[in-house]
Design a protein around this motif. Structure first.
Motif, mmCIF file in Angstrom:
data_model
loop_
_atom_site.group_PDB
_atom_site.id
_atom_site.type_symbol
_atom_site.label_atom_id
_atom_site.label_comp_id
_atom_site.label_asym_id
_atom_site.label_seq_id
_atom_site.Cartn_x
_atom_site.Cartn_y
_atom_site.Cartn_z
ATOM 1 N N THR A 3 43.532 32.229 36.109
ATOM 2 C CA THR A 3 43.015 31.446 34.996
ATOM 3 C C THR A 3 42.990 29.960 35.320
ATOM 4 O O THR A 3 42.034 29.266 35.014
ATOM 5 N N ALA A 56 45.929 33.135 24.614
ATOM 6 C CA ALA A 56 45.974 33.096 26.080
ATOM 7 C C ALA A 56 44.713 33.692 26.694
ATOM 8 O O ALA A 56 44.281 33.258 27.766
ATOM 9 N N THR A 57 44.104 34.668 26.033
ATOM 10 C CA THR A 57 42.889 35.263 26.581
ATOM 11 C C THR A 57 41.693 34.322 26.506
ATOM 12 O O THR A 57 40.716 34.520 27.226
ATOM 13 N N LEU A 59 41.837 31.145 27.321
ATOM 14 C CA LEU A 59 41.993 30.061 28.298
ATOM 15 C C LEU A 59 40.919 30.039 29.389
ATOM 16 O O LEU A 59 40.425 28.957 29.711
#
Length: 112
Positions: A3, A56-57, A59
């Motif tokens: 990421t 968080a997904t 990001l």
């Protein structure tokens, strides 16, 4: 790790480099959201953790948008243009918060 590396992995000036990185970021976000949904179904994750994981997904999308596109202006509706004196208003970092919340809302609405 992927990421944080993703926005800088490919040169946007190469043929198709910018578009490719956007597609990889979308694929990574969709895959992570699918994994969070699967983990929620299997392990019965609590709501507060599910929301944190949903943030968080987003990001990869937010980092790639920040690194490659970076526009944070919104179009002002025609009735309000006379009050603000412009067709576009730059809202800065609030734009990224709106994008993140919209993505989390969408995944949570589908999961209900």
């Amino acid at each position: 790790c992927l990421t944080c590396f993703l926005p800088f992995a490919f040169d946007p000036l190469q043929a198709g480099g910018g578009r490719f990185i956007e597609l990889v970021a979308a694929l990574l976000s969709i895959t992570c959201a699918t994994f969070v949904g699967f983990a929620d179904d299997v392990f019965d994750v609590k709501g507060r953790y599910r929301i944190a994981l949903s943030f968080a997904t987003t990001l990869p999308l937010l980092l790639v948008y920040y690194a490659h596109i970076g526009r944070t202006s919104v179009v002002v509706p025609p009735p309000l243009r006379s009050y603000l004196g412009s067709d576009l208003v730059d809202i800065g970092h609030i734009y990224y918060a709106i994008l993140a919340f919209q993505a989390v809302f969408s995944t949570m609405a589908i999961n209900v």
